[in-house]
Design an enzyme around this catalytic site. Sequence first.
Site, short mmCIF file in Angstrom:
data_model
loop_
_atom_site.label_atom_id
_atom_site.label_comp_id
_atom_site.label_asym_id
_atom_site.label_seq_id
_atom_site.Cartn_x
_atom_site.Cartn_y
_atom_site.Cartn_z
N ARG A 15 -27.99 -37.34 -92.19
CA ARG A 15 -26.75 -37.45 -92.56
C ARG A 15 -26.39 -38.79 -92.73
NH1 ARG A 15 -27.24 -32.57 -92.49
NH2 ARG A 15 -25.73 -30.90 -91.87
N SER A 35 -19.42 -29.73 -89.43
CA SER A 35 -19.74 -30.51 -88.39
C SER A 35 -19.03 -31.53 -88.10
CB SER A 35 -21.24 -30.78 -88.32
OG SER A 35 -22.02 -29.65 -88.64
N GLU A 67 -19.81 -37.24 -87.08
CA GLU A 67 -20.44 -37.14 -88.60
C GLU A 67 -19.54 -37.33 -89.50
OE1 GLU A 67 -20.84 -34.02 -91.24
OE2 GLU A 67 -22.70 -33.40 -90.31
N1 EPU Z 1 -25.47 -23.49 -80.97
C1 EPU Z 1 -24.54 -22.94 -79.81
N2 EPU Z 1 -23.41 -23.00 -79.90
C2 EPU Z 1 -22.76 -23.37 -81.09
C3 EPU Z 1 -23.18 -23.69 -82.29
C4 EPU Z 1 -24.59 -23.84 -82.12
O1 EPU Z 1 -25.39 -22.85 -78.56
O2 EPU Z 1 -21.43 -23.11 -80.89
C5 EPU Z 1 -26.81 -23.61 -80.88
C6 EPU Z 1 -27.41 -22.30 -81.49
O3 EPU Z 1 -27.97 -21.62 -80.50
C7 EPU Z 1 -28.41 -22.43 -82.38
C8 EPU Z 1 -28.29 -24.16 -82.62
O4 EPU Z 1 -27.13 -24.45 -81.91
O5 EPU Z 1 -29.61 -22.26 -81.95
C9 EPU Z 1 -27.99 -24.72 -84.07
O6 EPU Z 1 -27.07 -23.96 -84.63
P1 EPU Z 1 -26.91 -23.94 -86.03
O7 EPU Z 1 -28.09 -23.14 -86.78
O8 EPU Z 1 -25.48 -23.22 -86.64
O9 EPU Z 1 -27.20 -25.39 -86.66
P2 EPU Z 1 -26.28 -26.69 -86.14
O10 EPU Z 1 -27.41 -27.57 -85.79
O11 EPU Z 1 -25.20 -26.54 -85.27
C10 EPU Z 1 -26.42 -27.68 -88.38
C11 EPU Z 1 -25.78 -28.84 -89.30
C12 EPU Z 1 -24.78 -27.47 -90.23
C13 EPU Z 1 -25.68 -27.06 -91.10
C14 EPU Z 1 -26.51 -25.97 -89.78
C15 EPU Z 1 -27.52 -25.09 -90.51
C16 EPU Z 1 -25.37 -30.81 -88.26
C17 EPU Z 1 -24.46 -31.81 -87.50
N3 EPU Z 1 -25.05 -29.67 -88.77
O12 EPU Z 1 -25.53 -27.51 -87.53
O13 EPU Z 1 -24.37 -28.46 -91.16
O14 EPU Z 1 -24.94 -25.86 -91.81
O15 EPU Z 1 -27.19 -27.01 -89.13
O16 EPU Z 1 -28.54 -25.80 -91.18
O17 EPU Z 1 -26.51 -31.24 -88.69
C18 EPU Z 1 -22.17 -29.76 -91.79
O18 EPU Z 1 -22.77 -30.75 -91.94
O19 EPU Z 1 -20.72 -29.90 -91.76
C19 EPU Z 1 -22.83 -28.49 -91.35
C20 EPU Z 1 -22.21 -27.48 -91.07
#
Ligand code: EPU
Length: 335
Positions: free
Chosen positions: A161, A235, A331
């Site tokens: 990012r 995010s 972010e």
């Molecule tokens: N999780 C929770 N609670 C929540 C959300 C997530 O426990 O409310 C845990 C879940 O267990 C999961 C892990 O966090 O195992 C990862 O969650 P998720 O796959 O939803 O991905 P993220 O790391 O929360 C990132 C990006 C997203 C992108 C997704 C999928 C960042 C800051 N965000 O989210 O990007 O869509 O991965 O690749 O890196 C964005 O940048 O606007 C965005 C949505």
Amino acid sequence: MQLKKNHSLKKFNTFGIAAKAENFYSVQSESDFLDALKSAIRPLFILGGGSNLLLTKDVKGLVIKNEIKGIKIERQFKHCVHISAGAGENWHELVLWCINKKLGGIENLSLIPGTVGAAPIQNIGAYGVELKEVFVKLEAIEIASGKKKIFWKKDCQFGYRESVFKQKEKGNYFITKVFLRLNKKHNLNISYGAIKNTLKEQGIKKPSIKTISQAVIQIRSSKLPDPAKIGNSGSFFKNPEISKSQFKKLQKQFPNIVFYDLPNGKVKVPAGWLIEQDGWKGKRVGHTGAHKNQALVLVNYGKATGQEILQHAKRIIDSVNKKFGIKLKAEVNVY
Ligand code: EPU
């Protein structure tokens, strides 16, 4: 090109914040931008899709909305093609255009809100793919001189990012066109668990760029709020990276902690998990709060001001820091 005064920006930021631009130009070409530069109104504020932006006040000076359009195939190679897209094109429409032309590489980045020009600024990424993997170069105009400049991939200093446009060159360039390399022979990336599971549920044994895109659309729509219905900026926080020793201590205290080992020896912890464990997920405070399906997305329930959302973000940062000793970073760009 018509100069608008005290123009509402509510429609131009996905948080739906009712801030105003003191002066506003919508720019459809490079020459429009050069004309806008001639006006003496400063400072300049460049607006793309407004999907990674929290406005906490009215914008002074001149807001320039990038509406430069046009997508085309620039060069054909045996296994790949180079395409160019105007910075004001909608990112998801570009993804659909590529899928239609059977060009692979950005299908995992389906449904990311925002414009093509904003994509390299934060090196957009999702479901195991980042923009930098397909990025060739971009064209930009230096605001101070009005001169055109090419940024090759190595010049952009892409990170998680991150890019030079959020760091050293912040606010110095107006991106006009982005060039990507896409594959005719597809290298599908279904490493991300959620994609694998969705394809399985749908009974898809031989995935294609189209079915992957559809799976991503389904996952995103089920987890992430639609900005057309409820204001948000995706995010709000980055996933923090911490040292292995800090992680080991945390894991003793919180054995269920979710994590990913990084190639640099650090450990990434999902901000969404931290915020959820800290009790903020789905909790509404005034007109804002962390979304019920994805805690790292802050939402505007309709009447929130940018200040109110910023205060809430600070509340969450302090609270998570107290519980886990990790300071979350935004972010989203805060103005
Ligand atoms: N999780 C929770 N609670 C929540 C959300 C997530 O426990 O409310 C845990 C879940 O267990 C999961 C892990 O966090 O195992 C990862 O969650 P998720 O796959 O939803 O991905 P993220 O790391 O929360 C990132 C990006 C997203 C992108 C997704 C999928 C960042 C800051 N965000 O989210 O990007 O869509 O991965 O690749 O890196 C964005 O940048 O606007 C965005 C949505």
